[in-house]
Design an enzyme around this catalytic site. Structure first.
Site, PDB file in Angstrom:
ATOM      1  N   LYS B  75     -11.456   4.650  -1.477  1.00 38.23           N
ATOM      2  CA  LYS B  75     -11.023   4.093  -2.762  1.00 38.23           C
ATOM      3  C   LYS B  75     -12.140   4.291  -3.782  1.00 38.23           C
ATOM      4  O   LYS B  75     -13.325   4.237  -3.429  1.00 38.23           O
ATOM      5  CB  LYS B  75     -10.721   2.605  -2.559  1.00 38.23           C
ATOM      6  CG  LYS B  75     -10.094   1.881  -3.723  1.00 38.23           C
ATOM      7  CD  LYS B  75      -9.744   0.447  -3.285  1.00 38.23           C
ATOM      8  CE  LYS B  75      -9.073  -0.366  -4.372  1.00 38.23           C
ATOM      9  NZ  LYS B  75      -8.644  -1.700  -3.885  1.00 38.23           N
ATOM     10  N   SER B 151      -3.916  -2.664  -4.594  1.00 40.07           N
ATOM     11  CA  SER B 151      -4.579  -1.738  -5.486  1.00 40.07           C
ATOM     12  C   SER B 151      -5.134  -0.496  -4.812  1.00 40.07           C
ATOM     13  O   SER B 151      -5.546   0.445  -5.498  1.00 40.07           O
ATOM     14  CB  SER B 151      -5.733  -2.458  -6.202  1.00 40.07           C
ATOM     15  OG  SER B 151      -6.724  -2.866  -5.277  1.00 40.07           O
ATOM     16  N   SER B 175      -4.681  -5.977  -1.188  1.00 43.93           N
ATOM     17  CA  SER B 175      -4.732  -4.605  -1.702  1.00 43.93           C
ATOM     18  C   SER B 175      -4.808  -3.525  -0.632  1.00 43.93           C
ATOM     19  O   SER B 175      -4.706  -2.335  -0.953  1.00 43.93           O
ATOM     20  CB  SER B 175      -5.915  -4.449  -2.663  1.00 43.93           C
ATOM     21  OG  SER B 175      -5.638  -5.112  -3.868  1.00 43.93           O
TER      22      SER B 175
END
Lengths: 100, 446
Positions: B75, B151, B175
């Site tokens: 990420k 996310s 997330s």
């Protein structure tokens, strides 16, 4: 004599206008006893007393932490604070279970 | 789909090379033309150099490690040496490059894994949708008109599409588990603080954790162990599996409900008191901590933030300290109450998301009979669990040809091994497992 006080600045950019309002509200907040936080980015710095909901309250709360909320953000901030206010009400309502 | 454990076994045995594996995956990523909007940066030179080093280690008769030659992505909030850490924001696109890798990346590199990409996310990890003003929206590999969740949506999409065997994301309120559920793969939120967070851009620090995505229980357990997962608790008593009741059964897909009741239909429903308050407290703490992280930057230039996160962060920065303290006090009591439940259970079952992936053009979901924003509410079932710091593993229901849906297996503190055992058992029974989307990259040994 031309006016060189805040009124003159208010005729300039929108940003400048918000700064003037914020400065005024910051001074006001000091006189009515709203705590100012330190500028360090920690949660300890949160030091105002109630969730601001209206535009003047938002501007005042932001000024108390040395922040100016751009005018374009105010509608979105109002919506998000309303959501947080709902959560705050739920959080502080009577607990369903003893001890919670 | 090719798995990390298979790649590592072949590379360690000298039956294939890390370089060949990396070139194969880079070619697949290039051929995909980033159609899912999942990749933000490819790290090609470094990946080739590290693959060469792994191959040299094997050639010298030494063991490159349990993840030898396995490509992966992170990420966009992990520090990668030489690159700015953007956290998905244009605000930090020109920031000074990170001086060193995040600790998690260092540990994976020491185990032979090879970083090839950084991956899309909601700006500053604030959202469950991966709708990003700078990098675009991450699309679901099972239906590219739908969200991948967030996310950590980019991290989930590359694994679900078969482009990488595993990836790392972060989970503050769900997330990792939300996008894992919507893309049909495994995703682990470890016990709070279990895995190294150093070198990861913060969101809400009292909830933030990192964790892996993968397509098998074996892979997710292996990555967890390499990252520092606790290997204690070697004995394996029979698992006591329970079902969470109350709000967890109110907003749920019938397939999730059916699966939970098939798995543990004889177990009494466990009702957590004050679930709605727990979610509200989590909402308040997240907003306050997130707002404080960005307060200085917001004061300097709020208009450079993604509009979708900016107003939420400003609102959080304006919350009163007394409310934050109250939310944290509630959290301590709630966590203690939950701990007592695990005197009787090793694993609790709950849905990971309330529904399948929403449409990108209409990112709304139904909660309590009302349409609400997916970006805000897809984590309705994950947020209260993050609140307690307990580990939770998202597992995909096995439903080929249909949109994915996941369950959460929730464990006691440091009870990840029980979660892996339960997940392996469910996969063996055919209830859970990855059903690749059509067109997924299958990989294969070279």
């Amino acid at each position: 004599m031309p006016d060189r006080g805040p009124g003159r600045v208010a005729l300039g950019s929108l940003k400048a206008r918000w700064r003037v309002i914020a400065r005024f509200l910051r001074r006001l907040s000091r006189t009515v006893g709203i705590n100012r936080s330190s500028p360090s980015a920690t949660v300890d710095a949160i030091a105002i007393d109630a969730i601001p909901r209206t535009t003047p309250e938002i501007i005042a709360a932001a000024a108390a932490i040395d922040m100016v909320v751009p005018a374009a953000c105010i509608p979105g901030v109002v919506v998000n604070l309303a959501i947080l206010d709902d959560h705050a009400k739920l959080l502080t309502a009577n607990a369903a279970a003893p001890g919670l | 789909m090719i798995q990390a454990v298979e790649i590592a076994a072949e590379v360690r045995a000298g039956r294939t090379t890390a370089s060949a594996i990396i070139e194969q995956h880079l070619a697949a990523i290039t051929a995909s033309s980033n159609r899912y909007g999942a990749i933000t940066r490819l790290i090609i030179e470094r990946a080739r150099a590290e693959a060469g080093a792994v191959d040299a280690t094997v050639a010298a008769g030494r063991d490159p490690g349990p993840l030898a030659g396995v490509p992966y992505g992170v990420k966009d909030l992990f520090d990668v040496a030489g690159l700015p850490t953007t956290a998905g924001s244009a605000l930090y696109a020109d920031a000074a490059p990170a001086a060193q890798d995040a600790v998690a990346i260092q540990r994976l590199q020491a185990a032979g894994a090879i970083l090839v990409a950084t991956l899309n996310m909601d700006e500053f990890a604030y959202g469950f949708a991966t709708i990003n003003a700078r990098h675009g929206t991450t699309r679901n590999p099972h239906d590219d008109t739908r969200l991948a969740g967030g996310s950590s949506g980019g991290s989930a999409a590359v694994v679900a599409a078969g482009l990488l065997p595993f990836s790392l994301g972060s989970d503050t309120n769900g997330s990792i588990r939300v996008p894992a559920s919507l893309t049909g793969i495994y995703g682990l939120k470890p016990t709070h603080g279990e895995l190294p967070i150093a070198g990861v851009f913060p969101f809400a620090e009292s909830f933030d954790d990192i964790g892996p995505f993968a397509t098998s229980v074996a892979d997710i357990a292996l990555v967890w162990r390499v990252l520092g997962g606790d290997l204690a608790d070697a004995d394996q008593p029979p698992l006591r599996i329970g079902r969470l009741g109350g709000r967890f059964r109110d907003n749920i897909d019938p397939d999730q409900l059916g699966a939970i009741d098939r798995i543990a239909g004889d177990a009494a429903l466990v009702d957590l008191p004050d679930m709605a308050r727990a979610r509200s407290a989590a909402f308040v703490i997240t907003a306050a901590e997130g707002g404080m992280v960005h307060r200085e930057a917001l004061a300097q230039d709020a208009m450079r933030f993604d509009p979708a996160t900016r107003d939420r962060l400003i609102a959080g920065a304006l919350l009163p300290r007394s409310l934050y303290d109250r939310a944290q006090a509630f959290r301590r009591k709630f966590t203690r109450a939950l701990d007592t439940l695990f005197a009787h259970h090793d694993v609790l079952l709950a849905p990971a998301t309330p529904c399948t992936a929403p449409l990108i053009d209409d990112p709304q979901i139904w909660i309590d009979g009302m349409r609400t924003p997916a970006r805000r509410d897809l984590g309705i079932h994950t947020q209260p669990i993050s609140f307690t710091g307990l580990p939770a593993l998202a597992v995909p229901l096995y439903r080929p040809g249909r949109l994915p849906l996941g369950l959460q297996l929730i464990g006691k503190p440091h009870g990840e091994r029980a979660l892996f055992r339960a997940a392996a058992m469910l996969a063996e029974q055919g209830l859970t497992g990855v059903a690749p989307p059509s067109g997924a990259f299958e990989g294969g040994m070279i």
